[in-house]
Motif scaffolding. Structure first.
Motif, PDB file in Angstrom:
ATOM      1  N   VAL A  49       0.880  -1.160   0.000  1.00 20.34           N
ATOM      2  CA  VAL A  49       0.000   0.000   0.000  1.00 20.34           C
ATOM      3  C   VAL A  49       0.922   1.215   0.000  1.00 20.34           C
ATOM      4  O   VAL A  49       1.791   1.331   0.860  1.00 20.34           O
ATOM      5  N   VAL A  50       0.749   2.098  -0.971  1.00 23.27           N
ATOM      6  CA  VAL A  50       1.610   3.273  -1.085  1.00 23.27           C
ATOM      7  C   VAL A  50       0.789   4.505  -0.727  1.00 23.27           C
ATOM      8  O   VAL A  50      -0.211   4.809  -1.398  1.00 23.27           O
ATOM      9  N   LEU A  51       1.186   5.178   0.337  1.00 25.15           N
ATOM     10  CA  LEU A  51       0.477   6.367   0.815  1.00 25.15           C
ATOM     11  C   LEU A  51       1.293   7.606   0.502  1.00 25.15           C
ATOM     12  O   LEU A  51       2.490   7.666   0.786  1.00 25.15           O
ATOM     13  N   GLY A  52       0.639   8.595  -0.082  1.00 23.98           N
ATOM     14  CA  GLY A  52       1.298   9.863  -0.362  1.00 23.98           C
ATOM     15  C   GLY A  52       0.503  11.025   0.191  1.00 23.98           C
ATOM     16  O   GLY A  52      -0.716  11.099   0.002  1.00 23.98           O
ATOM     17  N   HIS A  53       1.194  11.921   0.897  1.00 25.21           N
ATOM     18  CA  HIS A  53       0.559  13.125   1.419  1.00 25.21           C
ATOM     19  C   HIS A  53       0.980  14.328   0.580  1.00 25.21           C
ATOM     20  O   HIS A  53       2.164  14.512   0.299  1.00 25.21           O
ATOM     21  N   SER A  54       0.009  15.124   0.152  1.00 26.01           N
ATOM     22  CA  SER A  54       0.279  16.382  -0.549  1.00 26.01           C
ATOM     23  C   SER A  54       1.116  16.126  -1.810  1.00 26.01           C
ATOM     24  O   SER A  54       0.704  15.344  -2.675  1.00 26.01           O
ATOM     25  N   TYR A  55       2.306  16.724  -1.934  1.00 29.21           N
ATOM     26  CA  TYR A  55       3.164  16.442  -3.090  1.00 29.21           C
ATOM     27  C   TYR A  55       3.462  14.946  -3.173  1.00 29.21           C
ATOM     28  O   TYR A  55       3.590  14.397  -4.278  1.00 29.21           O
ATOM     29  N   GLY A  56       3.552  14.288  -2.046  1.00 25.82           N
ATOM     30  CA  GLY A  56       3.787  12.851  -2.051  1.00 25.82           C
ATOM     31  C   GLY A  56       2.696  12.073  -2.761  1.00 25.82           C
ATOM     32  O   GLY A  56       2.921  10.943  -3.209  1.00 25.82           O
ATOM     33  N   GLY A  57       1.500  12.667  -2.884  1.00 29.49           N
ATOM     34  CA  GLY A  57       0.440  12.018  -3.640  1.00 29.49           C
ATOM     35  C   GLY A  57       0.804  11.878  -5.108  1.00 29.49           C
ATOM     36  O   GLY A  57       0.479  10.868  -5.741  1.00 29.49           O
TER      37      GLY A  57
ATOM     38  N   ILE B 247      -3.310   2.295  -3.336  1.00 27.82           N
ATOM     39  CA  ILE B 247      -2.847   3.669  -3.133  1.00 27.82           C
ATOM     40  C   ILE B 247      -3.741   4.342  -2.098  1.00 27.82           C
ATOM     41  O   ILE B 247      -4.975   4.189  -2.123  1.00 27.82           O
ATOM     42  N   VAL B 248      -3.131   5.102  -1.196  1.00 27.31           N
ATOM     43  CA  VAL B 248      -3.861   5.963  -0.270  1.00 27.31           C
ATOM     44  C   VAL B 248      -3.346   7.380  -0.464  1.00 27.31           C
ATOM     45  O   VAL B 248      -2.138   7.627  -0.383  1.00 27.31           O
ATOM     46  N   LEU B 249      -4.250   8.310  -0.736  1.00 29.74           N
ATOM     47  CA  LEU B 249      -3.890   9.702  -0.967  1.00 29.74           C
ATOM     48  C   LEU B 249      -4.438  10.559   0.167  1.00 29.74           C
ATOM     49  O   LEU B 249      -5.642  10.535   0.443  1.00 29.74           O
TER      50      LEU B 249
ATOM     51  N   LEU C 144      -6.213   5.974   9.401  1.00 31.16           N
ATOM     52  CA  LEU C 144      -6.013   4.544   9.677  1.00 31.16           C
ATOM     53  C   LEU C 144      -7.112   3.708   9.023  1.00 31.16           C
ATOM     54  O   LEU C 144      -6.840   2.641   8.456  1.00 31.16           O
ATOM     55  N   ALA C 145      -8.344   4.185   9.085  1.00 26.06           N
ATOM     56  CA  ALA C 145      -9.460   3.449   8.486  1.00 26.06           C
ATOM     57  C   ALA C 145      -9.290   3.354   6.973  1.00 26.06           C
ATOM     58  O   ALA C 145      -9.575   2.308   6.372  1.00 26.06           O
ATOM     59  N   ALA C 146      -8.821   4.427   6.352  1.00 22.16           N
ATOM     60  CA  ALA C 146      -8.616   4.419   4.901  1.00 22.16           C
ATOM     61  C   ALA C 146      -7.505   3.444   4.516  1.00 22.16           C
ATOM     62  O   ALA C 146      -7.617   2.722   3.508  1.00 22.16           O
ATOM     63  N   ILE C 147      -6.441   3.403   5.304  1.00 23.22           N
ATOM     64  CA  ILE C 147      -5.343   2.461   5.038  1.00 23.22           C
ATOM     65  C   ILE C 147      -5.839   1.032   5.168  1.00 23.22           C
ATOM     66  O   ILE C 147      -5.551   0.170   4.320  1.00 23.22           O
ATOM     67  N   ASP C 148      -6.602   0.756   6.217  1.00 30.09           N
ATOM     68  CA  ASP C 148      -7.128  -0.599   6.414  1.00 30.09           C
ATOM     69  C   ASP C 148      -8.069  -0.993   5.278  1.00 30.09           C
ATOM     70  O   ASP C 148      -8.044  -2.139   4.807  1.00 30.09           O
ATOM     71  N   ARG C 149      -8.902  -0.055   4.819  1.00 29.05           N
ATOM     72  CA  ARG C 149      -9.799  -0.364   3.702  1.00 29.05           C
ATOM     73  C   ARG C 149      -8.993  -0.683   2.444  1.00 29.05           C
ATOM     74  O   ARG C 149      -9.310  -1.636   1.710  1.00 29.05           O
TER      75      ARG C 149
END
Length: 321
Positions: A132-140, A157-159, A308-313
């Motif tokens: 699962v690859v999570l990116g915040h802001s520019y990291g998205g 992907i989690v944005l 956390l809920a979004a990552i688990d989903r």
């Protein structure tokens, strides 16, 4: 004598400016060294084709890669989020190229695609599989580049308030980044690195977190002094200022992805526009959007349970849990 006097004046002025420049460089270097002593790497320094990549690894379980935003580093995640995740995931937080403790790329350092390529090869070195690859802001943008380059090896992907789409021409990021990347602005970078007061950094953080408060202890933990180093400061400005053309090329390709995408965005985010980015991403049939009222840009600090809920989903949808 009439000719010599102006020449003498210019010589004295040149010496004064040279001395001033030397003092500015020395002060900027001293502050950078102090920041590096205060905020050392918290994880492993991997050598990938001659480039150092900093990876903070904790926990066990399905692989979860965290990619930070502009002006950031892994400490944005290790402040709180990693501790909430490490019992359920093997968390791998990377410093992006040119920021934190990761070297800048010789070419393409402002490209999300080139950044994703380097970080993915570092992940391969760590044995990461179907993350699962999570990116915040520019990291998205980097997270989406990762998926576009290796969809068959990306679980989901989690944005988090991800910058994923080009914005309209009449929407401006402001004058700061274009100024810093201009010849005059580049010349001013040593001055900023040498003299930017801590109070100015605190004000900037308050604006990014608004309307939510900056958590107690965050300023001391995150290591803003690492971003104020001359090379990192300029690299960050170039990445932000040059992002839009890359998104113009990337966004039309998102429809080719069939992996799960979870999106979390604050309704009061004034840094990355909800409508320009996350609502457009949510048009994809495999994307799910969660909008958080009364939450700004730093969703993982203001509403960690929703993240956390979004990552688990995402992990469940990918069959990783």
């Amino acid at each position: 004598m009439i000719r010599r006097k102006p020449l003498l004046t210019l010589a004295v002025l040149a010496l004064a400016l040279t001395g001033c420049a030397a003092y500015i460089d020395e002060r900027a270097e001293t502050r950078a060294e102090a920041a590096e002593r205060r905020y050392p790497p918290t994880g492993r320094l991997l050598q990938i084709d001659g480039k150092t990549v900093h990876a903070h690894v904790e926990g066990q379980g399905p692989d979860l890669v965290l990619i930070h935003g502009a002006s950031g580093n892994t400490r944005d995640f290790t402040f709180d989020l990693v501790g909430r995740l490490r019992d359920d995931y093997r968390v791998i937080a990377f410093d992006r190229p040119g920021l934190g403790w990761t070297d800048r790329l010789d070419t393409g350092n402002d490209s999300p695609l080139a950044q994703a390529d380097l970080l993915r090869r570092a992940a391969d070195r760590l044995g990461v599989r179907d993350p699962v690859v999570l990116g915040h802001s520019y990291g998205g943008a980097v997270a989406m580049a990762w998926a576009l380059q290796a969809p068959e090896r990306t679980g989901a992907i989690v944005l988090l308030a991800g910058a994923t789409h080009p914005w309209p021409d009449d929407v401006s990021l402001g004058a700061f980044y274009p100024f810093i990347t201009s010849p005059v602005g580049r010349a001013a970078v040593p001055l900023i690195s040498a003299f930017a007061p801590e109070s100015r950094v605190e004000q900037a953080l308050a604006g990014i977190f608004a309307p939510n408060p900056v958590p107690d202890g965050y300023m001391d933990h995150v290591g803003a002094g690492l971003t104020l180093r001359r090379e990192s400061f300029l690299a960050n400005a170039r990445q932000v200022d040059n992002l839009k053309p890359y998104l113009e090329r990337m966004a039309p390709r998102y429809a080719s992805l069939d992996l799960p995408i979870e999106i979390v965005h604050g309704a009061r985010d004034t840094t990355v526009g909800l409508d320009y980015h996350s609502r457009r991403m949510a048009r994809l049939p495999n994307a799910e959007l969660t909008v958080l009222p009364q939450v700004g840009h730093m969703v993982h600090h203001a509403a960690p349970q929703a993240v956390l809920a979004a990552i688990d989903r995402a992990a469940r949808r990918a069959g990783l849990r």
